[in-house]
Design a protein around this motif. Structure first.
Motif, PDB file in Angstrom:
ATOM      1  N   VAL A   1      -0.367   4.250   0.141  1.00  0.00           N
ATOM      2  CA  VAL A   1      -1.081   5.223   0.968  1.00  0.00           C
ATOM      3  C   VAL A   1      -2.127   4.413   1.716  1.00  0.00           C
ATOM      4  O   VAL A   1      -2.523   3.337   1.257  1.00  0.00           O
ATOM      5  CB  VAL A   1      -1.714   6.338   0.080  1.00  0.00           C
ATOM      6  CG1 VAL A   1      -2.662   5.768  -0.966  1.00  0.00           C
ATOM      7  CG2 VAL A   1      -2.457   7.374   0.917  1.00  0.00           C
ATOM      8  N   ASN A   2      -2.545   4.901   2.895  1.00  0.00           N
ATOM      9  CA  ASN A   2      -3.577   4.184   3.645  1.00  0.00           C
ATOM     10  C   ASN A   2      -4.892   4.951   3.546  1.00  0.00           C
ATOM     11  O   ASN A   2      -5.227   5.763   4.402  1.00  0.00           O
ATOM     12  CB  ASN A   2      -3.150   3.999   5.103  1.00  0.00           C
ATOM     13  CG  ASN A   2      -4.108   3.092   5.861  1.00  0.00           C
ATOM     14  OD1 ASN A   2      -5.260   2.928   5.464  1.00  0.00           O
ATOM     15  ND2 ASN A   2      -3.644   2.504   6.941  1.00  0.00           N
ATOM     16  N   LEU A   3      -5.617   4.709   2.476  1.00  0.00           N
ATOM     17  CA  LEU A   3      -6.867   5.449   2.275  1.00  0.00           C
ATOM     18  C   LEU A   3      -7.942   5.056   3.278  1.00  0.00           C
ATOM     19  O   LEU A   3      -8.850   5.842   3.537  1.00  0.00           O
ATOM     20  CB  LEU A   3      -7.389   5.277   0.841  1.00  0.00           C
ATOM     21  CG  LEU A   3      -6.729   6.126  -0.237  1.00  0.00           C
ATOM     22  CD1 LEU A   3      -7.569   6.098  -1.513  1.00  0.00           C
ATOM     23  CD2 LEU A   3      -6.527   7.573   0.211  1.00  0.00           C
ATOM     24  N   ARG A   4      -7.857   3.857   3.837  1.00  0.00           N
ATOM     25  CA  ARG A   4      -8.824   3.487   4.895  1.00  0.00           C
ATOM     26  C   ARG A   4      -8.735   4.490   6.034  1.00  0.00           C
ATOM     27  O   ARG A   4      -9.728   4.981   6.533  1.00  0.00           O
ATOM     28  CB  ARG A   4      -8.550   2.074   5.429  1.00  0.00           C
ATOM     29  CG  ARG A   4      -8.868   0.973   4.477  1.00  0.00           C
ATOM     30  CD  ARG A   4      -8.540  -0.387   5.091  1.00  0.00           C
ATOM     31  NE  ARG A   4      -9.548  -0.801   6.056  1.00  0.00           N
ATOM     32  CZ  ARG A   4     -10.666  -1.451   5.730  1.00  0.00           C
ATOM     33  NH1 ARG A   4     -10.916  -1.745   4.468  1.00  0.00           N
ATOM     34  NH2 ARG A   4     -11.530  -1.797   6.655  1.00  0.00           N
ATOM     35  N   GLN A   5      -7.459   4.790   6.415  1.00  0.00           N
ATOM     36  CA  GLN A   5      -7.221   5.734   7.502  1.00  0.00           C
ATOM     37  C   GLN A   5      -7.651   7.154   7.097  1.00  0.00           C
ATOM     38  O   GLN A   5      -8.303   7.857   7.875  1.00  0.00           O
ATOM     39  CB  GLN A   5      -5.727   5.738   7.816  1.00  0.00           C
ATOM     40  CG  GLN A   5      -5.368   5.819   9.274  1.00  0.00           C
ATOM     41  CD  GLN A   5      -3.913   5.381   9.450  1.00  0.00           C
ATOM     42  OE1 GLN A   5      -2.995   5.994   8.892  1.00  0.00           O
ATOM     43  NE2 GLN A   5      -3.702   4.315  10.200  1.00  0.00           N
ATOM     44  N   VAL A   6      -7.279   7.546   5.896  1.00  0.00           N
ATOM     45  CA  VAL A   6      -7.617   8.890   5.403  1.00  0.00           C
ATOM     46  C   VAL A   6      -9.137   9.074   5.396  1.00  0.00           C
ATOM     47  O   VAL A   6      -9.655  10.103   5.853  1.00  0.00           O
ATOM     48  CB  VAL A   6      -7.034   9.105   3.985  1.00  0.00           C
ATOM     49  CG1 VAL A   6      -7.561  10.378   3.349  1.00  0.00           C
ATOM     50  CG2 VAL A   6      -5.504   9.129   4.033  1.00  0.00           C
ATOM     51  N   ILE A   7      -9.849   8.063   4.911  1.00  0.00           N
ATOM     52  CA  ILE A   7     -11.315   8.160   4.816  1.00  0.00           C
ATOM     53  C   ILE A   7     -11.937   8.160   6.207  1.00  0.00           C
ATOM     54  O   ILE A   7     -12.842   8.959   6.491  1.00  0.00           O
ATOM     55  CB  ILE A   7     -11.873   7.016   3.938  1.00  0.00           C
ATOM     56  CG1 ILE A   7     -11.435   7.209   2.478  1.00  0.00           C
ATOM     57  CG2 ILE A   7     -13.398   6.946   4.044  1.00  0.00           C
ATOM     58  CD1 ILE A   7     -11.668   5.997   1.577  1.00  0.00           C
ATOM     59  N   THR A   8     -11.435   7.289   7.073  1.00  0.00           N
ATOM     60  CA  THR A   8     -11.980   7.214   8.441  1.00  0.00           C
ATOM     61  C   THR A   8     -11.806   8.554   9.163  1.00  0.00           C
ATOM     62  O   THR A   8     -12.745   9.059   9.788  1.00  0.00           O
ATOM     63  CB  THR A   8     -11.287   6.077   9.226  1.00  0.00           C
ATOM     64  OG1 THR A   8     -11.475   4.857   8.507  1.00  0.00           O
ATOM     65  CG2 THR A   8     -11.872   5.923  10.620  1.00  0.00           C
ATOM     66  N   SER A   9     -10.619   9.156   9.035  1.00  0.00           N
ATOM     67  CA  SER A   9     -10.379  10.470   9.656  1.00  0.00           C
ATOM     68  C   SER A   9     -11.301  11.524   9.080  1.00  0.00           C
ATOM     69  O   SER A   9     -11.804  12.390   9.810  1.00  0.00           O
ATOM     70  CB  SER A   9      -8.942  10.921   9.436  1.00  0.00           C
ATOM     71  OG  SER A   9      -8.060   9.988   9.953  1.00  0.00           O
ATOM     72  N   ALA A  10     -11.507  11.467   7.777  1.00  0.00           N
ATOM     73  CA  ALA A  10     -12.377  12.456   7.124  1.00  0.00           C
ATOM     74  C   ALA A  10     -13.812  12.321   7.633  1.00  0.00           C
ATOM     75  O   ALA A  10     -14.485  13.329   7.892  1.00  0.00           O
ATOM     76  CB  ALA A  10     -12.318  12.284   5.606  1.00  0.00           C
TER      77      ALA A  10
ATOM     78  N   SER B   1       0.860  -1.189   0.000  1.00  0.00           N
ATOM     79  CA  SER B   1       0.000   0.000   0.000  1.00  0.00           C
ATOM     80  C   SER B   1       0.892   1.234   0.000  1.00  0.00           C
ATOM     81  O   SER B   1       1.714   1.397   0.892  1.00  0.00           O
ATOM     82  CB  SER B   1      -0.899   0.015   1.232  1.00  0.00           C
ATOM     83  OG  SER B   1      -1.723  -1.134   1.227  1.00  0.00           O
TER      84      SER B   1
ATOM     85  N   GLU C   1     -13.972  13.798  11.093  1.00  0.00           N
ATOM     86  CA  GLU C   1     -13.950  15.261  11.047  1.00  0.00           C
ATOM     87  C   GLU C   1     -15.307  15.814  10.614  1.00  0.00           C
ATOM     88  O   GLU C   1     -15.827  16.779  11.200  1.00  0.00           O
ATOM     89  CB  GLU C   1     -12.842  15.725  10.089  1.00  0.00           C
ATOM     90  CG  GLU C   1     -12.543  17.205  10.195  1.00  0.00           C
ATOM     91  CD  GLU C   1     -11.420  17.636   9.253  1.00  0.00           C
ATOM     92  OE1 GLU C   1     -10.610  16.765   8.853  1.00  0.00           O
ATOM     93  OE2 GLU C   1     -11.369  18.827   8.923  1.00  0.00           O
TER      94      GLU C   1
END
Ligand SMILES: Nc1nc(=O)c2c([nH]1)NC[C@@H]1CN(c3ccc(C(=O)N[C@@H](CCC(=O)O)C(=O)O)cc3)CN21
Ligand SMILES: CC(C)C(=O)C(=O)O
Ligand SMILES: [Mg+2]
Length: 259
Positions: A234-243, A232, A246
């Motif tokens: 980038v970790n889009l799971r993390q990016v999406i979860t944070s978004a 991977s 927020e």
């Protein structure tokens, strides 16, 4: 300039690595194409990463075509190749021709990919190539055969390795324009890459192939589970979860939308 099959072969000759990723929808394909990906594969891994099945077997030809059309609407430069799904080409040659013909006729894909190098597959490659349908081969771990092979690395014994080399050579002779090498030892992939005039695209096959492909869900860190050879970037799971967190906070605090 749009990528052609001739270009892929030139890139093999000049040692310029072929960059490949999978795609299953318009928005992803559009981003990958603009970012410079050479070869976009509408993989039947769509079954698992896009549709939630636990293998590639359930996805239908109609579904593959539906997604390939969406991908092609987003692509200007990359060469698009579409997997023929399980049971759309294995029954007989006529069914294979009809399935491949539908993909070329109904989507913007430039070619199709089938799994395996057994004599039945070689006949399909010869016939499709003869009627103007470019075919990509796929040897080593062939996920449509997971009920027989499992998901283990293939070609570990000398006998198994020799059979994979034979299949790859036979696929080239039958007219395949390129070949996927999946989950085989690096040395075996290097041997095949040296032997063939057509480009090899590796996934879990070491760094000596003419190009590399990853399932984009793994590449982007979207998959809940991924093969040991995937990376991977980038970790889009993390990016999406944070978004989402927020967004949740801002909505609850009446900060979004602004007053
Ligand atoms: N997200 C995703 N990425 C992929 O690369 C991918 C898919 N899906 N779906 C279709 C196939 C299936 N692939 C796989 C799936 C699992 C393993 C895997 O876990 N292999 C283990 C052995 C597992 C076993 O013995 O059952 C290994 O250590 O090699 C490998 C390739 C590759 N392809
Ligand atoms: C990983 C590639 C080679 C594939 O066949 C798929 O995504 O279905
Ligand atoms: Mg596939």
């Amino acid at each position: 300039m749009a990528v052609t099959i001739q270009q892929l072969i030139k890139w093999k000759q000049t040692g310029r690595s072929i960059i490949s990723l999978t795609a299953w929808d318009y928005s992803l394909a559009e981003i990958l194409d603009l970012a410079g990906v050479d070869l976009i594969l509408v993989g039947d891994s769509l079954a698992m990463v896009g549709l939630g099945y636990d293998s590639t077997l359930p996805v239908t030809l109609d579904e593959m075509i539906h997604h390939a059309k969406a991908v092609c609407r987003g692509v200007n430069r990359a060469l698009v190749v579409c997997d023929l799904p399980f049971m759309s080409y294995q029954v007989n040659l006529d069914r294979a021709i009809e399935a491949a013909g539908r993909v070329l006729k109904e989507t913007g894909a430039s070619g199709i990919k089938i799994e395996g190098g057994h004599p039945k597959m070689l006949e399909i490659v010869r016939e499709l190539t003869a009627i103007g349908i470019p075919v990509m081969g796929h040897v080593g771990l062939t996920p449509q055969s997971f009920r027989v092979l499992g998901y283990r690395q293939q070609g570990k014994t000398e006998k198994e390795a020799n059979l994979i080399v034979d299949h790859a050579v036979a696929l080239e002779q039958a007219g395949a324009f390129s070949i996927i090498l999946e989950h085989i030892p690096q040395d075996l992939a290097a041997t095949i890459t040296d032997k063939l005039a057509i480009p090899t695209i590796g996934i879990g096959a070491g760094n000596k192939c003419d190009g590399q492909v990853l399932v984009t869900a793994d590449f982007l860190g979207l998959s809940a589970k991924q093969p040991p050879f995937a990376k991977s970037y980038v970790n889009l799971r993390q990016v999406i979860t944070s978004a989402v967190e927020e967004f949740t906070t801002e909505v609850r605090d009446q900060k979004f939308p602004p007053a």
